[in-house]
Design an enzyme around this catalytic site. Structure first.
Site, PDB file in Angstrom:
ATOM      1  N   HIS A 130       0.867  -1.170   0.000  1.00  0.00           N
ATOM      2  CA  HIS A 130       0.000   0.000   0.000  1.00  0.00           C
ATOM      3  C   HIS A 130       0.905   1.222   0.000  1.00  0.00           C
ATOM      4  CE1 HIS A 130      -3.101   2.902   1.105  1.00  0.00           C
ATOM      5  NE2 HIS A 130      -2.275   3.347   2.046  1.00  0.00           N
TER       6      HIS A 130
ATOM      7  N   CYS B 145      -4.586   1.854  -4.779  1.00  0.00           N
ATOM      8  CA  CYS B 145      -3.921   2.963  -4.093  1.00  0.00           C
ATOM      9  C   CYS B 145      -2.615   3.361  -4.769  1.00  0.00           C
ATOM     10  CB  CYS B 145      -3.659   2.577  -2.635  1.00  0.00           C
ATOM     11  SG  CYS B 145      -2.665   1.070  -2.438  1.00  0.00           S
TER      12      CYS B 145
END
Length: 206
Positions: free
Chosen positions: A43, A117
């Site tokens: 992430h 993301c």
């Protein structure tokens, strides 16, 4: 509403000297080993002016962009911070930029392979610094996307030869019934011609 955590420092930095960082987090403990092999699941968030911006999924049509304290994104393990480049935008301009970008990043449009993301962070970094994030951060998504494309191409290639075979069989070879009937007719005609060409048999003398 975005831009609730905008940090305005007392000292004004010169245009083009505001750093833009990519903060990378581990999604799984396996990354501790996979990272050194150039693999892993990550992430990421973009840090600028003391605020980190990320993108996440939810079921609503509102924006999925959120703000957190730098290197403190909940639910993930911080790995490293990477300096991507620098921007000339001040905190208010970055806030306006994020508000405008939020319309294209709704929570219900999040997709693990095509719009995650890391895609968001790459978009932000390119617009702010004209530089992309490191390729290894989103390598898993690209790998899955390439695999999907390969599977589609293979499935199409497997269907094409079958159609060609069916067409070739129907065009090259006539039906068996017509072949047998025409063959027998030709043989009968040849037999009749041979019988007509035979000389008459001479009389047998006693």
């Amino acid at each position: 509403m975005l831009c609730r955590m905008v940090v305005v420092n007392g000292r004004k930095k010169k245009p083009g000297l505001v750093p833009v960082y990519l903060n990378v987090y581990d999604l799984t403990p396996i990354n501790g080993y996979a990272y050194w092999l150039g693999l892993g699941v990550y992430h990421s968030g973009v840090e600028v002016h003391g605020v980190e911006y990320g993108f996440g999924a939810h079921e609503h049509s509102t924006t999925g962009i959120f703000e957190v304290e730098p290197k403190q994104c909940p639910g993930f393990t911080f790995r490293k911070s990477i300096l991507i480049g620098r921007t000339e935008l001040d905190p208010q301009q970055v806030c306006a930029f994020m508000e405008k970008l939020a319309k294209g990043y709704c929570g219900n449009t999040y997709h693990l392979i095509t719009k995650n993301c890391n895609h968001f962070c790459n978009d932000v970094c390119v617009r702010l610094t004209r530089r992309s994030i490191p390729s290894w951060v989103n390598r898993l998504a690209r790998f899955e996307l390439n695999e999907a494309k390969v599977r589609q191409v293979r499935s199409k290639e497997e269907k094409i030869p079958e159609v060609k075979k069916l067409r070739s069989r129907s065009s090259r070879f006539p039906p068996s019934s017509s072949l047998s009937s025409s063959g027998s007719l030709n043989r009968n005609r040849r037999g009749e011609r041979r019988r007509q060409r035979l000389p008459p048999t001479p009389p047998v003398s006693a």
